[in-house]
Write an enzyme that holds these catalytic residues in place. Structure first.
Site, PDB file in Angstrom:
ATOM      1  N   THR A  65      18.691  76.037 -37.728  1.00  0.00           N
ATOM      2  CA  THR A  65      19.740  77.047 -37.776  1.00  0.00           C
ATOM      3  C   THR A  65      19.640  78.009 -36.594  1.00  0.00           C
ATOM      4  O   THR A  65      20.522  78.849 -36.422  1.00  0.00           O
ATOM      5  CB  THR A  65      19.659  77.840 -39.095  1.00  0.00           C
ATOM      6  OG1 THR A  65      18.283  78.071 -39.354  1.00  0.00           O
ATOM      7  CG2 THR A  65      20.288  77.084 -40.238  1.00  0.00           C
TER       8      THR A  65
ATOM      9  N   LEU B 102      11.804  78.209 -43.103  1.00  0.00           N
ATOM     10  CA  LEU B 102      13.097  77.509 -43.204  1.00  0.00           C
ATOM     11  C   LEU B 102      13.697  77.191 -41.833  1.00  0.00           C
ATOM     12  O   LEU B 102      13.759  76.033 -41.416  1.00  0.00           O
ATOM     13  CB  LEU B 102      14.078  78.366 -44.022  1.00  0.00           C
ATOM     14  CG  LEU B 102      15.499  77.824 -44.136  1.00  0.00           C
ATOM     15  CD1 LEU B 102      15.547  76.554 -44.976  1.00  0.00           C
ATOM     16  CD2 LEU B 102      16.421  78.884 -44.771  1.00  0.00           C
TER      17      LEU B 102
END
Ligand code: G6P
Ligand code: MG
Length: 217
Positions: free
Chosen positions: A18, A11
Site C-alpha cells: 500500500t 501490514l
C-alpha cells in the site's frame, strides 16, 4: 514446541504494497502545498503514523499549518488514500504471504497484525485476509507509534506469548527498532541494506520456510 512461538505481521509493505497508494495521496497534498515530494522522501514515511507523516512532509516544505488546516488536509489525504484502497482485491496480497499463513496454521503458530495504520482492518477485509488473523493491533489501538514497542507488546498479549517468543515481520526501519525495543526477533522484509538492524533479512516472504521456525526453537 512450535506452538510456543507467535508471529506479528506489519501490514503495509509486508502483507500488501500500500506504500504506493500512500505515496500518491501524500504527493497530491504536497503538490497542493507546493512541496517537493519524491518517492525517496516517501521512504521516510514508511511505518510512521499519519500525523507524524504530515509533520515530516510539512518540515520538508518548511510549511506551517494551523490545527484546523492540519485536520482538513489529514482528512483529505485519507480520503484520497481510501479511494485507492476501495479498488484493492486479493490479487494485491504480496508473494509468499498466503503460503506463509498456511504454514503457520499447519504448525499451530498463532499470528496477529501489528500496524500503525488506522485503516488496517479495512485493508485486510479488502484482500480477504481479515478472518485469518487471531487479532489486530493497529493505529486505533495504540497511543505511541513505532519505533515505540507498544504495538508489538499489545500483539504479544493477543498471542498469549512472552515478547521473546514473538517473531516480527517488518519492512520499515522504525518497525525493526520497535520489535527490538520489545525484545522480539525482527525479520526485515525488503532491502537488506535499509533493514540491516534486523536479526534476519529476506527480500520476500516466499523465502520463509518451515526450517526457519524449527531453527528458532
Ligand atoms: C503504515 C504505513 C505508513 C502510514 C501508517 C498510517 O505504518 O507504513 O506509511 O502512514 O501506516 O496509515 P493510515 O492508514 O492510518 O494513514
Ligand atoms: Mg510497513
Amino acid at each position: 514446541m512450535m506452538n510456543k512461538l507467535g508471529v506479528i505481521f506489519d501490514l503495509d509493505g509486508v502483507i500488501v504494497d500500500t506504500a504506493k497508494y500512500h505515496y500518491l495521496a501524500w504527493k497530491t497534498l504536497a503538490d497542493e502545498l507546493d512541496i517537493t515530494f519524491t518517492e525517496t522522501h516517501n521512504e521516510r514515511l514508511k511505518g510512521v503514523s499519519r500525523e507524524k507523516s504530515l509533520d515530516i512532509l510539512l518540515e520538508l516544505g518548511r510549511v506551517t499549518l494551523s490545527q484546523a488546516q492540519r485536520k482538513l488536509v489529514l482528512e483529505q489525504k485519507n480520503k484520497d488514500y481510501l479511494s485507492f484502497i476501495a479498488k484493492m482485491g486479493p490479487e494485491e496480497i504480496l508473494p509468499g504471504v498466503t503460503p506463509l499463513l498456511d504454514l503457520l496454521d499447519r504448525l499451530a503458530i498463532p499470528y496477529v497484525l501489528g500496524s500503525a495504520s488506522k485503516n488496517a482492518a479495512l485493508i485486510l477485509k479488502q484482500v480477504n485476509l481479515f478472518d485469518r488473523f487471531k487479532g489486530i493491533v493497529d493505529g486505533n489501538s495504540v497511543t505511541k507509534a513505532k519505533p515505540d514497542p507498544e504495538v508489538f507488546l499489545l500483539g504479544a498479549q493477543l498471542l498469549h506469548r512472552s515478547p521473546y517468543q514473538c517473531i516480527v515481520f517488518e519492512d520499515a526501519i522504525a518497525g525493526i527498532e520497535a520489535a527490538h525495543k520489545a525484545q522480539m526477533i525482527a525479520v526485515g522484509v525488503g532491502h537488506k541494506e535499509t533493514l540491516k538492524a534486523a536479526d534476519y533479512n529476506v527480500n520476500h516472504l516466499t523465502e520463509i520456510t518451515e526450517g526457519f521456525f524449527t531453527a528458532l526453537i
